[in-house]
Design a protein around this motif. Structure first.
Motif, PDB file in Angstrom:
ATOM      1  N   PRO A 277       0.804  -1.229   0.000  1.00 41.15           N
ATOM      2  CA  PRO A 277       0.000   0.000   0.000  1.00 41.15           C
ATOM      3  C   PRO A 277       0.842   1.287   0.000  1.00 41.15           C
ATOM      4  CG  PRO A 277      -0.922  -1.578   1.541  1.00 41.15           C
ATOM      5  CD  PRO A 277       0.416  -2.120   1.110  1.00 41.15           C
ATOM      6  N   LEU A 278       2.143   1.177   0.296  1.00 41.97           N
ATOM      7  CA  LEU A 278       3.001   2.371   0.307  1.00 41.97           C
ATOM      8  C   LEU A 278       3.650   2.635  -1.049  1.00 41.97           C
ATOM      9  CD1 LEU A 278       4.813   1.855   3.762  1.00 41.97           C
ATOM     10  CD2 LEU A 278       2.767   3.223   3.270  1.00 41.97           C
ATOM     11  N   LEU A 279       3.511   1.705  -1.990  1.00 45.71           N
ATOM     12  CA  LEU A 279       4.166   1.859  -3.297  1.00 45.71           C
ATOM     13  C   LEU A 279       3.277   2.678  -4.221  1.00 45.71           C
ATOM     14  CD1 LEU A 279       5.459  -1.797  -3.763  1.00 45.71           C
ATOM     15  CD2 LEU A 279       6.593   0.147  -2.647  1.00 45.71           C
ATOM     16  N   GLU A 280       3.879   3.725  -4.814  1.00 45.69           N
ATOM     17  CA  GLU A 280       3.057   4.652  -5.593  1.00 45.69           C
ATOM     18  C   GLU A 280       3.128   4.442  -7.097  1.00 45.69           C
ATOM     19  OE1 GLU A 280       4.114   8.490  -4.018  1.00 45.69           O
ATOM     20  OE2 GLU A 280       2.420   8.359  -2.616  1.00 45.69           O
ATOM     21  N   ASP A 281       4.264   3.925  -7.587  1.00 43.80           N
ATOM     22  CA  ASP A 281       4.354   3.731  -9.042  1.00 43.80           C
ATOM     23  C   ASP A 281       3.676   2.424  -9.434  1.00 43.80           C
ATOM     24  OD1 ASP A 281       5.665   6.072  -9.750  1.00 43.80           O
ATOM     25  OD2 ASP A 281       7.565   5.276  -9.028  1.00 43.80           O
ATOM     26  N   ASP A 282       3.604   2.202 -10.739  1.00 47.56           N
ATOM     27  CA  ASP A 282       2.929   1.024 -11.264  1.00 47.56           C
ATOM     28  C   ASP A 282       3.731  -0.250 -10.957  1.00 47.56           C
ATOM     29  OD1 ASP A 282       1.448  -0.753 -12.722  1.00 47.56           O
ATOM     30  OD2 ASP A 282       2.434  -0.245 -14.617  1.00 47.56           O
ATOM     31  N   LEU A 283       3.223  -1.038 -10.035  1.00 47.66           N
ATOM     32  CA  LEU A 283       3.945  -2.248  -9.617  1.00 47.66           C
ATOM     33  C   LEU A 283       4.025  -3.263 -10.759  1.00 47.66           C
ATOM     34  CD1 LEU A 283       5.369  -3.722  -7.280  1.00 47.66           C
ATOM     35  CD2 LEU A 283       3.142  -4.688  -6.654  1.00 47.66           C
ATOM     36  N   LEU A 284       2.964  -3.360 -11.553  1.00 49.75           N
ATOM     37  CA  LEU A 284       2.981  -4.336 -12.651  1.00 49.75           C
ATOM     38  C   LEU A 284       4.134  -4.038 -13.612  1.00 49.75           C
ATOM     39  CD1 LEU A 284       1.990  -6.635 -14.382  1.00 49.75           C
ATOM     40  CD2 LEU A 284       0.173  -5.158 -15.273  1.00 49.75           C
ATOM     41  N   GLY A 285       4.320  -2.761 -13.940  1.00 54.58           N
ATOM     42  CA  GLY A 285       5.405  -2.387 -14.851  1.00 54.58           C
ATOM     43  C   GLY A 285       6.756  -2.821 -14.291  1.00 54.58           C
ATOM     44  N   VAL A 286       6.932  -2.654 -12.982  1.00 52.24           N
ATOM     45  CA  VAL A 286       8.205  -2.995 -12.350  1.00 52.24           C
ATOM     46  C   VAL A 286       8.407  -4.517 -12.337  1.00 52.24           C
ATOM     47  CG1 VAL A 286       9.457  -2.944 -10.156  1.00 52.24           C
ATOM     48  CG2 VAL A 286       8.287  -0.892 -10.963  1.00 52.24           C
ATOM     49  N   LEU A 287       7.373  -5.273 -11.993  1.00 50.12           N
ATOM     50  CA  LEU A 287       7.515  -6.735 -11.949  1.00 50.12           C
ATOM     51  C   LEU A 287       7.767  -7.289 -13.353  1.00 50.12           C
ATOM     52  CD1 LEU A 287       4.747  -7.887  -9.393  1.00 50.12           C
ATOM     53  CD2 LEU A 287       7.043  -7.009  -8.955  1.00 50.12           C
ATOM     54  N   ALA A 288       7.056  -6.725 -14.342  1.00 50.73           N
ATOM     55  CA  ALA A 288       7.222  -7.200 -15.721  1.00 50.73           C
ATOM     56  C   ALA A 288       8.628  -6.863 -16.226  1.00 50.73           C
ATOM     57  CB  ALA A 288       6.155  -6.588 -16.626  1.00 50.73           C
ATOM     58  N   ALA A 289       9.131  -5.676 -15.869  1.00 43.77           N
ATOM     59  CA  ALA A 289      10.481  -5.286 -16.299  1.00 43.77           C
ATOM     60  C   ALA A 289      11.525  -6.196 -15.659  1.00 43.77           C
ATOM     61  CB  ALA A 289      10.748  -3.827 -15.941  1.00 43.77           C
ATOM     62  N   ALA A 290      11.341  -6.515 -14.378  1.00 46.85           N
ATOM     63  CA  ALA A 290      12.286  -7.418 -13.708  1.00 46.85           C
ATOM     64  C   ALA A 290      12.262  -8.783 -14.391  1.00 46.85           C
ATOM     65  CB  ALA A 290      11.937  -7.556 -12.225  1.00 46.85           C
ATOM     66  N   ALA A 291      11.068  -9.273 -14.702  1.00 48.92           N
ATOM     67  CA  ALA A 291      10.940 -10.589 -15.344  1.00 48.92           C
ATOM     68  C   ALA A 291      11.622 -10.595 -16.717  1.00 48.92           C
ATOM     69  CB  ALA A 291       9.468 -10.966 -15.477  1.00 48.92           C
ATOM     70  N   ARG A 292      11.597  -9.455 -17.402  1.00 48.90           N
ATOM     71  CA  ARG A 292      12.256  -9.338 -18.723  1.00 48.90           C
ATOM     72  C   ARG A 292      13.764  -9.183 -18.597  1.00 48.90           C
ATOM     73  NH1 ARG A 292       8.425  -5.330 -19.892  1.00 48.90           N
ATOM     74  NH2 ARG A 292      10.020  -3.730 -19.613  1.00 48.90           N
ATOM     75  N   GLY A 293      14.239  -8.964 -17.370  1.00 51.45           N
ATOM     76  CA  GLY A 293      15.670  -8.716 -17.170  1.00 51.45           C
ATOM     77  C   GLY A 293      16.039  -7.298 -17.555  1.00 51.45           C
ATOM     78  N   ASP A 294      15.102  -6.385 -17.397  1.00 51.54           N
ATOM     79  CA  ASP A 294      15.274  -5.042 -17.933  1.00 51.54           C
ATOM     80  C   ASP A 294      14.798  -3.990 -16.929  1.00 51.54           C
ATOM     81  OD1 ASP A 294      15.676  -2.989 -19.703  1.00 51.54           O
ATOM     82  OD2 ASP A 294      13.790  -3.299 -20.788  1.00 51.54           O
ATOM     83  N   LEU A 295      15.276  -4.104 -15.705  1.00 49.78           N
ATOM     84  CA  LEU A 295      14.811  -3.208 -14.646  1.00 49.78           C
ATOM     85  C   LEU A 295      15.584  -1.901 -14.711  1.00 49.78           C
ATOM     86  CD1 LEU A 295      12.723  -3.529 -12.349  1.00 49.78           C
ATOM     87  CD2 LEU A 295      14.586  -4.161 -10.848  1.00 49.78           C
ATOM     88  N   ARG A 296      15.276  -1.093 -15.725  1.00 48.99           N
ATOM     89  CA  ARG A 296      16.061   0.123 -15.873  1.00 48.99           C
ATOM     90  C   ARG A 296      15.679   1.167 -14.842  1.00 48.99           C
ATOM     91  NH1 ARG A 296      15.804   0.608 -22.048  1.00 48.99           N
ATOM     92  NH2 ARG A 296      16.490  -1.522 -22.314  1.00 48.99           N
ATOM     93  N   GLN A 297      14.378   1.170 -14.559  1.00 54.77           N
ATOM     94  CA  GLN A 297      13.914   2.119 -13.538  1.00 54.77           C
ATOM     95  C   GLN A 297      14.440   1.593 -12.206  1.00 54.77           C
ATOM     96  OE1 GLN A 297       9.758   1.730 -13.002  1.00 54.77           O
ATOM     97  NE2 GLN A 297       9.588   3.336 -11.493  1.00 54.77           N
ATOM     98  N   THR A 298      15.251   2.383 -11.520  1.00 57.33           N
ATOM     99  CA  THR A 298      15.844   1.795 -10.326  1.00 57.33           C
ATOM    100  C   THR A 298      15.216   2.312  -9.044  1.00 57.33           C
ATOM    101  OG1 THR A 298      17.603   3.378 -10.560  1.00 57.33           O
ATOM    102  CG2 THR A 298      18.101   1.102 -11.208  1.00 57.33           C
TER     103      THR A 298
END
Ligand code: AMP
Ligand code: GLY
Length: 404
Positions: A277-298
């Protein structure tokens, strides 16, 4: 994007709740899910442990991402099976999940990575901690202060079979630190604390967790992730098994600095119900980026509020659960602004009833920890089922909590 979430607890309901808010979400599916998740997406009667059936479901639904909640399927290799089947997964493969699946492996990796942990003891002598090597659903760790406890612990771990780790007993505050990672880059989440013992003042047996709060003031998540998670992730990558997913470090804040007690290969429960509940950005985008091996947003924007989660459990939990008792008052609690996450619930004859040990997690946020705590307990008061038990001291001032 279509997402398939594996698991059925409060942690998964909290993840589902946040994923359902994502502008990028097309459809949310869960296996097996729970009645809370069913209000946000489609639940399928497939066990998270049944890798073959999960792969079949993921293909039939044509999902773009599978998010794995619990550890058992990860340790058993579900992420590998899905990836080999061409499905993107947020969660580590079996080799990397050994960081949770084997205490000996975790120690070996920490030693190689130079991460501070409890020292291994050559002989078992109290005070010490006895740990079964493998996954034991929370029953594999025994804190032994006296000879009697040590004897019981050695007998219990011998009964589980497999190797045993004996380590020094550390004293201090315990915290949980999660880092989302694509194997190389990391995002640190707010630091949380959970309440493992069933009774107020940290009394009674250990449980799956009776409550949590976040953030923990005075602890810098980035600093812990730099000193603990990053070296371990580098070591895992060096060994050819990069970790993709969320790496959870359970740490003791000792007088000599933070020491790792354990690693888990997944989000914590019930800490996730306070952290998400404290996370403000789009969590799906972050999880999908991590799964792609492309977590550029740090980084992931985090609100400056606090969150407190109180678990409502069956009256005889953790010895026994409860089934079939009607649950009342959830809408009232939600109307007051609380988030009510399901864990051990079922729908029978159109009514919501108990179905397990930990039944619900109730989370409230507030400008201060005190505000969040008052709101969480006000919401808990609105919910009722026969025998409901909960801790009264979750996130209380340290002085009010014996042993903390
Ligand atoms: P683990 O499954 O390794 O996290 O252990 C479960 C719980 O046992 C931890 O959350 C701690 O409360 C406790 N514990 C584990 N290792 C130690 C240790 N070396 N010293 C003190 N307590 C420990
Ligand atoms: N909260 C403890 C765990 O998830 O293992």
């Amino acid at each position: 994007m279509k997402v398939l979430l594996l698991g059925s607890g409060g942690r998964e309901h909290a993840l589902a709740w946040r994923l359902a808010q994502s502008p990028a979400l097309a459809e949310l599916h869960a296996a097996p899910g729970n009645p809370g998740i069913a209000a946000l997406g489609d639940c399928h009667p497939v066990r998270a442990e049944d890798a073959e059936a999960v792969l079949e479901l993921a293909r039939a639904l044509d999902v773009g991402l599978v998010v794995v909640g619990p550890e058992a399927p990860l340790v058993a290799g579900i992420a590998d099976e899905l990836r080999h089947g061409g499905v993107a997964v947020f969660g580590p493969g079996a080799d990397a999940a050994r960081i949770e699946g084997s205490k000996l492996f975790a120690k070996e990796v920490m030693d190689a990575a130079g991460v501070a942990t409890a020292a291994t003891m050559p002989v078992a002598r109290p005070p010490c901690v006895v740990k079964a090597d493998g996954l034991a659903a929370g029953k594999g760790v025994h804190v032994c202060r006296i000879d009697d406890e040590l004897e019981t612990a050695l007998r219990a771990t011998a009964n589980l079979g497999g190797p045993v780790v004996i380590e020094e007993l550390l004293e201090g505050e315990e915290i949980s630190v999660f880092a989302i990672t694509d194997g190389a880059r990391t995002i640190a989440l707010p630091v949380a604390q959970d309440f493992k013992r069933v009774g107020d003042g940290d009394t009674g047996p250990n449980t799956g967790g009776m409550g949590a709060y976040a953030p923990v003031n005075g602890v810098d998540a980035e600093e812990i992730v730099d000193g603990v998670h990053r070296p371990v992730l580098e070591e895992l990558a060096r060994r050819g098994s990069p970790f993709v997913g969320v790496l959870y470090a359970g740490l003791m804040l000792t007088d000599d600095g933070p020491r790792v007690l354990e690693f888990n290969c997944r989000f914590g429960d019930p800490e996730t119900q306070s952290v998400v509940p404290l996370l403000e950005d789009d969590l799906l985008g972050v999880l999908a980026a991590a799964a792609r091996g492309d977590l550029r947003q740090t980084d992931l924007r985090v609100s400056d509020q606090a969150a407190v989660t109180v678990v409502l459990a069956a009256g005889r939990y953790p010895e026994e659960g409860d089934t079939g008792s009607p649950i009342e008052g959830i809408e009232d609690a939600e109307r007051d602004g609380a988030l009510v996450f399901h864990a051990g619930t079922a729908v029978r004859a159109g009514r919501l009833v108990t179905n397990g040990g930990r039944i619900l997690s109730v989370t409230a946020t507030g400008d201060t920890l005190t505000d969040a705590r008052s709101a969480a307990y006000a919401a808990v008061e609105r919910i009722d089922f026969p025998g409901a038990r909960y801790r009264r001291d979750v996130a209380a001032e340290r002085g009010e909590r014996v042993g903390r």
